[in-house]
Design a protein around this motif. Sequence first.
Motif, PDB file in Angstrom:
ATOM      1  N   LYS A  30       0.847  -1.186   0.000  1.00 23.41           N
ATOM      2  CA  LYS A  30       0.000   0.000   0.000  1.00 23.41           C
ATOM      3  C   LYS A  30       0.888   1.243   0.000  1.00 23.41           C
ATOM      4  O   LYS A  30       1.870   1.307   0.732  1.00 23.41           O
ATOM      5  N   ALA A  31       0.550   2.193  -0.863  1.00 22.64           N
ATOM      6  CA  ALA A  31       1.199   3.506  -0.868  1.00 22.64           C
ATOM      7  C   ALA A  31       0.094   4.535  -0.994  1.00 22.64           C
ATOM      8  O   ALA A  31      -0.829   4.369  -1.800  1.00 22.64           O
ATOM      9  N   GLU A  32       0.161   5.579  -0.190  1.00 24.93           N
ATOM     10  CA  GLU A  32      -0.862   6.609  -0.257  1.00 24.93           C
ATOM     11  C   GLU A  32      -0.248   7.958   0.055  1.00 24.93           C
ATOM     12  O   GLU A  32       0.824   8.043   0.656  1.00 24.93           O
ATOM     13  N   GLY A  33      -0.918   8.993  -0.389  1.00 27.13           N
ATOM     14  CA  GLY A  33      -0.414  10.318  -0.120  1.00 27.13           C
ATOM     15  C   GLY A  33      -1.276  11.382  -0.774  1.00 27.13           C
ATOM     16  O   GLY A  33      -2.298  11.090  -1.390  1.00 27.13           O
ATOM     17  N   ASP A  34      -0.844  12.618  -0.605  1.00 25.25           N
ATOM     18  CA  ASP A  34      -1.538  13.761  -1.195  1.00 25.25           C
ATOM     19  C   ASP A  34      -0.750  14.269  -2.385  1.00 25.25           C
ATOM     20  O   ASP A  34       0.481  14.274  -2.371  1.00 25.25           O
ATOM     21  N   LEU A  35      -1.469  14.699  -3.392  1.00 34.66           N
ATOM     22  CA  LEU A  35      -0.876  15.330  -4.562  1.00 34.66           C
ATOM     23  C   LEU A  35      -1.515  16.703  -4.705  1.00 34.66           C
ATOM     24  O   LEU A  35      -2.727  16.799  -4.931  1.00 34.66           O
TER      25      LEU A  35
END
Length: 134
Positions: free
Chosen positions: A73-78
């Motif tokens: 899993k990889a998540e973040g804000d752009l």
Amino acid sequence: MEVSDLILADYAAANDRGKFTLVGAGITEITAKKMPCIHPLMFLLVRLKVMRQDVGRNRFDVRMIGEKGTIFKAEGDLDVPSQHEGEQHLPMPMQLVNLKFENAGDYSIEVRINGELKQSQNLKIKLLETQVSK
């Protein structure tokens, strides 16, 4: 925001101008001698198509899911700046190290943007069938 490419490869890299490099691209199947198996290294390239209407904060979430749950899993804000104009493609290479596949079968790679599923791809893990000499 859309996903224009979702590619598994032996190697992937990108520069800050949107140019990317892939080596051994197009992995859709991995064969293992035994289960569980650990794949030492592969890369996932997610290329996002960003438009003017995507200005502001956007949340992305990338997962690899098997029958027993999430194994990556990889998540973040752009953040897309307000001076953004036209269409732009943003490559995001991700290094996947020592992924453990508990079982042979189908795995799904899913990309969500702001909670909405934008693209998915299957990865099949196969068990190598060895022939016994008689």
